[in-house]
Design an enzyme around this catalytic site. Structure first.
Site, PDB file in Angstrom:
ATOM      1  N   THR A 255      29.926  52.281  15.307  1.00 45.88           N
ATOM      2  CA  THR A 255      28.612  52.534  14.743  1.00 45.88           C
ATOM      3  C   THR A 255      28.016  53.897  14.938  1.00 45.88           C
ATOM      4  O   THR A 255      28.474  54.676  15.758  1.00 45.88           O
ATOM      5  CB  THR A 255      27.600  51.562  15.333  1.00 45.88           C
ATOM      6  OG1 THR A 255      26.522  51.510  14.461  1.00 45.88           O
ATOM      7  CG2 THR A 255      27.148  51.943  16.662  1.00 45.88           C
TER       8      THR A 255
ATOM      9  N   ALA B 123      27.453  59.709   8.032  1.00 41.69           N
ATOM     10  CA  ALA B 123      28.508  58.981   7.328  1.00 41.69           C
ATOM     11  C   ALA B 123      29.440  59.923   6.577  1.00 41.69           C
ATOM     12  O   ALA B 123      30.632  59.640   6.430  1.00 41.69           O
ATOM     13  CB  ALA B 123      27.893  57.962   6.366  1.00 41.69           C
TER      14      ALA B 123
ATOM     15  N   CYS C 263      31.423  61.617  10.062  1.00 38.98           N
ATOM     16  CA  CYS C 263      32.092  60.790  11.076  1.00 38.98           C
ATOM     17  C   CYS C 263      32.925  59.688  10.418  1.00 38.98           C
ATOM     18  O   CYS C 263      32.389  58.893   9.648  1.00 38.98           O
ATOM     19  CB  CYS C 263      31.048  60.170  12.007  1.00 38.98           C
ATOM     20  SG  CYS C 263      31.760  59.079  13.258  1.00 38.98           S
TER      21      CYS C 263
ATOM     22  N   THR D 210      31.689  55.976  10.790  1.00 35.82           N
ATOM     23  CA  THR D 210      30.358  55.673  10.266  1.00 35.82           C
ATOM     24  C   THR D 210      30.448  55.557   8.754  1.00 35.82           C
ATOM     25  O   THR D 210      31.070  56.397   8.110  1.00 35.82           O
ATOM     26  CB  THR D 210      29.367  56.796  10.651  1.00 35.82           C
ATOM     27  OG1 THR D 210      29.350  56.932  12.065  1.00 35.82           O
ATOM     28  CG2 THR D 210      27.962  56.498  10.161  1.00 35.82           C
TER      29      THR D 210
END
Length: 182
Positions: free
Chosen positions: A12, A167, A170, A173
């Protein structure tokens, strides 16, 4: 001989922002095991204490749920006092043999307070009312700090845009973003 091989679960990016008396906390939905995506829409944030506190987790899911349950118990025991509940949870985390083995972190926000409860049992209150945990946390944190400083965006908008940036950078993510507000 060496360490046991244990699957590395990365699951996450969680980001919380307080601006103008409003708080927002959001997370992406990706859960991975090693280099495999297990789920795209995991829900990692929860509203607690009669909707007055929002918390999110990063790390091993079962461990995080255990910590969330304990944190909710502390909130109830201390009348919703966020800092007191966090400190008491951290104290338990450090002294309980079972809890010390849990691999998770919590990000917590109320309308006027943002805290990180770390995997070592530390309670951290950032100076800028932004909390970020998880694999994409530094990307989201950098984006949120810039947006907070240079734009009039709301707390929710800052969380949304910052998580989208994380997002894009990473691999752990994704852009299945869930946000809750106070």
């Amino acid at each position: 001989m060496g360490q046991e091989s244990k699957p590395l679960i990365r699951s996450t990016t969680v980001l919380g922002v307080i601006r103008d008396g409003k708080a927002a906390l959001g997370s992406d939905g990706q859960m991975t095991l090693g280099n495999t995506v297990l789920k795209h829409s995991t829900r990692k944030i929860r509203s607690l204490y009669h909707g007055r506190i929002i918390t999110g987790f990063a790390g091993a899911t079962a461990d995080a749920v255990t910590l969330l349950d304990r944190f909710e118990e502390k909130l109830d025991a201390y009348g919703g006092k966020l800092e007191r509940a966090a400190v008491e949870l951290a104290r338990d985390w450090r002294t309980d043999k079972y809890l010390r083995r849990l691999e998770a972190m919590l990000a917590v926000v109320s309308q006027d307070k943002a805290l990180i409860i770390s995997g070592t049992g530390d309670v951290i209150e950032p100076e800028d009312s932004i909390v970020a945990i998880g694999s994409g946390s530094m990307y989201a944190l950098a984006a949120a700090r810039s947006l907070l400083k240079h734009t009039p965006l709301s707390a929710r908008e800052i969380v949304s845009e910052s998580l989208k940036i994380a997002a894009d950078i990473c691999i752990y993510t994704n852009d299945h973003i869930v946000i809750e507000e106070l």
